[in-house]
Design a protein around this motif. Sequence first.
Motif, PDB file in Angstrom:
ATOM      1  N   SER A 191      24.173  95.668  22.646  1.00  0.00           N
ATOM      2  CA  SER A 191      22.753  95.591  22.978  1.00  0.00           C
ATOM      3  C   SER A 191      22.084  94.438  22.255  1.00  0.00           C
ATOM      4  CB  SER A 191      22.054  96.911  22.620  1.00  0.00           C
ATOM      5  OG  SER A 191      22.570  97.984  23.379  1.00  0.00           O
ATOM      6  N   SER A 192      22.453  94.230  20.997  1.00  0.00           N
ATOM      7  CA  SER A 192      21.885  93.135  20.218  1.00  0.00           C
ATOM      8  C   SER A 192      22.267  91.783  20.813  1.00  0.00           C
ATOM      9  CB  SER A 192      22.362  93.232  18.768  1.00  0.00           C
ATOM     10  OG  SER A 192      21.877  92.158  18.000  1.00  0.00           O
ATOM     11  N   SER A 217      20.357  91.279  24.053  1.00  0.00           N
ATOM     12  CA  SER A 217      18.953  91.022  23.753  1.00  0.00           C
ATOM     13  C   SER A 217      18.740  89.560  23.367  1.00  0.00           C
ATOM     14  CB  SER A 217      18.485  91.931  22.614  1.00  0.00           C
ATOM     15  OG  SER A 217      17.157  91.653  22.254  1.00  0.00           O
ATOM     16  N   LYS A 218      19.632  89.027  22.563  1.00  0.00           N
ATOM     17  CA  LYS A 218      19.524  87.624  22.156  1.00  0.00           C
ATOM     18  C   LYS A 218      19.649  86.693  23.354  1.00  0.00           C
ATOM     19  CE  LYS A 218      21.612  84.179  19.093  1.00  0.00           C
ATOM     20  NZ  LYS A 218      22.692  83.907  18.108  1.00  0.00           N
ATOM     21  N   ASP A 251      14.032  93.085  30.812  1.00  0.00           N
ATOM     22  CA  ASP A 251      13.956  94.189  29.861  1.00  0.00           C
ATOM     23  C   ASP A 251      15.363  94.717  29.624  1.00  0.00           C
ATOM     24  OD1 ASP A 251      14.429  96.897  31.447  1.00  0.00           O
ATOM     25  OD2 ASP A 251      13.137  95.681  32.707  1.00  0.00           O
ATOM     26  N   LEU A 252      15.540  95.420  28.522  1.00  0.00           N
ATOM     27  CA  LEU A 252      16.855  95.893  28.107  1.00  0.00           C
ATOM     28  C   LEU A 252      16.771  97.359  27.697  1.00  0.00           C
ATOM     29  CD1 LEU A 252      19.842  95.306  27.214  1.00  0.00           C
ATOM     30  CD2 LEU A 252      18.901  94.696  24.971  1.00  0.00           C
ATOM     31  N   SER A 253      17.742  98.142  28.125  1.00  0.00           N
ATOM     32  CA  SER A 253      17.851  99.529  27.686  1.00  0.00           C
ATOM     33  C   SER A 253      19.321  99.854  27.462  1.00  0.00           C
ATOM     34  CB  SER A 253      17.240 100.484  28.723  1.00  0.00           C
ATOM     35  OG  SER A 253      17.806 100.271  29.998  1.00  0.00           O
TER      36      SER A 253
END
Length: 278
Positions: free
Chosen positions: A72-73, A76-77, A87-89
């Motif tokens: 996820s990190s 996100s980057k 968006d991210l989930s």
Amino acid sequence: MPFKTLLTVTGPDHGDGDVRLAAVLCEEINAHLSVLVVVVAAPPSGGEYAAVVSPAWLAEREAEMEMLERRSSAVSKMLLESLVSADLSSEYPEQSWADEVIGRHVRYADLTVVGPEMLASHMLKEKVIAGGLFSSGRPILLVPKAARATLKPKRVLVAWDASLEASRAVRESLDILSGADEVRIVIIDPIEDERHHGAEPGADVATYLSRHGVKVAVDRLPSSNHSIADVLRRHAIDTGAELMVMGAYGHSRLRERIFGGVTKSMIEDPGLPVLMAR
């Protein structure tokens, strides 16, 4: 209806190819990108409902949650450096209801992009496709390796069998079809009666699409002892189609799993980008 939100799902062992592919498609049509990171939880070694939980299983779960956080990190980057709105989930579902969890996210997107990395996976691919088709009511786009994906294709092939699923796929892709230079309605071994393809197979759907400004032609083809999936793939190549539109799972998933079917064959080997709806 135009696609305003595209969703793609990525797993812990995937690269960034599928996410970048979805981002490019979003740029092409000015859409928002939703990314869902999923790690499917490992069941206990003694069974999913084992009474005794082993320390090794607990350690495995902890490692999986760390994988989810790392992935996820990283995504996100990448999204922060992207030009598209995004968006991210993330989700860490149990295997038995992972498709339901994924499907709940898919409901809030117009189209789910299933890229080459996801198609090359096994269990997660099945959960994503099942969640997309059976738990959301939304279409999915399969993009095989080395295929050029576009949501503004010039030539489109529509696999038509007069089913509810095929009708829904056509309706979901109307914006794409109306923008194409050529849309070919392909009917394999048509049956000319009221319960199947009508007195003139393909005429009804062609009339419907033409009222939406679609430049449509009808191809009625014999299977000639070949599978329907093979005939569709061959005709797509012969006509230079950039996208295939088709209904999914006109038969039950169990029947397709046991006996095979067009949907199962196209998922395993799309050959070109395929938009499916159910």
